[in-house]
Structures are given as structure tokens and as C-alpha cells.
Design an enzyme around this catalytic site. Structure first.
Site, short mmCIF file in Angstrom:
data_model
loop_
_atom_site.label_atom_id
_atom_site.label_comp_id
_atom_site.label_asym_id
_atom_site.label_seq_id
_atom_site.Cartn_x
_atom_site.Cartn_y
_atom_site.Cartn_z
N HIS A 158 57.19 -18.35 2.71
CA HIS A 158 57.82 -17.24 2.01
C HIS A 158 58.76 -17.76 0.93
O HIS A 158 59.04 -18.96 0.86
CB HIS A 158 58.61 -16.36 2.98
CG HIS A 158 57.75 -15.49 3.84
ND1 HIS A 158 57.12 -15.96 4.97
CD2 HIS A 158 57.39 -14.19 3.71
CE1 HIS A 158 56.42 -14.99 5.52
NE2 HIS A 158 56.56 -13.90 4.78
N LYS A 162 64.33 -15.82 1.75
CA LYS A 162 64.12 -15.20 3.06
C LYS A 162 65.08 -15.79 4.08
O LYS A 162 65.22 -17.01 4.19
CB LYS A 162 62.68 -15.38 3.53
CG LYS A 162 62.36 -14.62 4.81
CD LYS A 162 60.87 -14.60 5.09
CE LYS A 162 60.54 -13.88 6.38
NZ LYS A 162 60.99 -12.47 6.37
#
Length: 268
Positions: A158, A162
Site C-alpha cells: 500500500h 497507510k
């Protein structure tokens, strides 16, 4: 027409949900919720998406809850999400709630399950159609390969911003694998020397972070002489926003209970 209030409205997902919901003729955005530090920048959801809307933004869900049939919550603070669910569960009109926030502790999940006895809740770490199909495929593959000598590895990546690792989607995948294989030992990354090589009774998870990656998940079933890989790559947050809006439409007037996107999409 489903009236929705979006919590976490000024975040990446909140803004995208507002844009998608505005385009849906079956949905009416009636408000937003955001932290006090952010609310003063925008007083109305329309300011965020460039449209004229009767949709004020407050820092307190209690001030706007009566405008909603369903609350979609992507707030970054798990305790804030729980406080919203407590408020909805205590409301005599029993509104629905869609939760896309991840990073809940085990105790918080237990409370969500308990509160869902009084209110309909969709709790999903990932609301895209493709990822939920991936869940189903992982379940079928794990069931078919159980006891046949396949090592299982989960890799996810990600964007650099995040907060939680591994991702909620990866945690869901691991839960499915544990249920289907009976393997309970989960390893998060590896370091050091393994004299006897990789144990067969473990599932390994690797969380990669960098750049602006929306979300990628791969489940590897590695056998002797062959390897099966199931991969989902998200190219846009639109897929998550569309799923959240669909979940909101689906959950309205449903009986109290804890649901997920497999229920919403009819994949169970």
C-alpha cells in the site's frame, strides 16, 4: 432514496465516497462528520466536491444523525468509529452503518459484534467487488489444497501513508486461510537463520509500504514443482467508494446483525 452521512468526509476515501454517492440517483448525501481541526476548512460537503448540497459537516455525529438512514464510516480513528456505532445502536430508529475503517483491536471487534445485535452493520476491510471475489477464491483454493504440501505466503503493498500493517484485507485473507487449513501459526516477516528451512505449519505475511500504491494483495500457494498465485491490484479508490455506496443501499432496512461485503454481493 437512501440518505447517507459520511464520517471521515475529508479523508482520501471520504471525499471519493462523496463524489461517487453524488452521482448515484438512489443516494442522497445529507451530511458529513470530521474532526474539529478539519471542519472549519469546509462547512458543507458540496465544497469538497464542487456541488451545491444541503449537507453540512459537523465534528459531532449526534448533531446530524437524524439526517441519515445509513452512516458510512471511514474515519481514521478506530475509537471514533466505535463511538459512532454506540450512538447509532442507542438510537431508537436503528439506522444502519457501513464501516470501512481498519486496524481494530480484538476487543474492539468484540464490541462491534455485540453492538451489531441492535443495529445492522456492514464491516468490511475492503469493499471492492474484485477483492471480495479474491476472498472467495482463496477460500476455495485453501480448501482444495489442504494437506497437500503447499506453503502459503501472503504479500500486500500500500501507499506510504497507510497507518496499519498488515492491511485489513490481508488480515481477512489470513483469517480465511486459518479457517480453511487449520493452521494457526502466523509469521509477520522473516529474519535470521532457519536451520530446518520453512516450517510447513505456518502462514507468512509481508506488508510493503511505498509511494502511492492504492492496494495490492497476492496469496501464494507454493508446492513442489508448481506455484499458484491469486492477485488483486487496485488502480483507483473508486472501486472501494462504489462498494461502500452499494453497501449503504443494501443495508438500509436490514435486520440487526453483522454483515460483510460477501453478504452485500451475494457471494456467500
Amino acid at each position: 432514496m437512501v440518505r447517507i452521512v459520511i464520517s471521515g468526509i475529508m479523508g482520501r476515501m471520504g471525499r471519493k465516497i462523496a463524489q461517487i454517492a453524488y452521482q448515484d440517483p438512489d443516494v442522497q448525501i445529507t451530511g458529513g462528520v470530521e474532526s474539529p481541526d478539519c471542519v472549519h476548512f469546509h462547512e458543507n460537503v458540496g465544497e469538497l466536491i464542487g456541488e451545491k448540497l444541503d449537507a453540512p459537516i459537523f465534528s459531532d455525529l449526534a448533531k446530524i444523525i437524524e439526517r441519515a438512514d445509513v452512516v458510512i464510516d471511514f474515519a481514521g480513528n478506530t475509537e471514533a468509529v466505535l463511538s459512532h456505532l454506540r450512538l447509532i445502536a442507542a438510537d431508537k430508529n436503528k439506522k444502519g452503518m457501513v464501516i470501512g475503517t481498519t486496524g481494530f483491536t480484538d476487543d474492539q471487534i468484540k464490541e462491534i459484534k455485540e453492538l451489531s445485535k441492535d443495529v445492522p452493520v456492514v464491516l468490511a476491510p475492503n469493499m471492492s467487488i474484485g477483492v471480495n471475489l479474491l476472498f472467495k477464491l482463496v477460500q476455495e483454493a485453501a480448501r482444495a489444497l489442504k494437506g497437500k504440501g503447499y506453503d502459503i505466503e501472503v504479500v500486500e503493498m500500500h501507499h506510504r501513508f497507510k497507518k496499519d500493517a498488515p492491511s485489513g484485507t490481508a488480515v481477512k485473507i489470513v483469517d480465511i486461510l486459518k479457517e480453511e487449513t487449520g493452521i494457526k501459526n502466523v509469521v509477520y516477516g522473516r529474519e535470521g537463520i532457519y536451520e530446518n528451512g520453512r516450517p510447513s505449519d505456518e502462514i507468512a505475511v509481508f506488508a510493503l509500504r511505498g509511494g502511492d500504491v492504492v492496494g495490492e494483495h497476492t496469496v501464494i500457494f507454493a508446492g513442489m514443482g508448481e506455484r499458484i498465485e491469486l492477485t488483486h491490484k487496485a488502480g483507483s479508490r473508486d472501486i472501494f467508494a462504489k462498494g461502500a455506496v452499494e453497501a449503504a443501499k443494501w443495508i438500509k432496512d436490514k435486520p440487526a446483525g453483522l454483515y460483510d461485503m460477501m453478504d452485500v454481493l451475494g457471494l456467500k
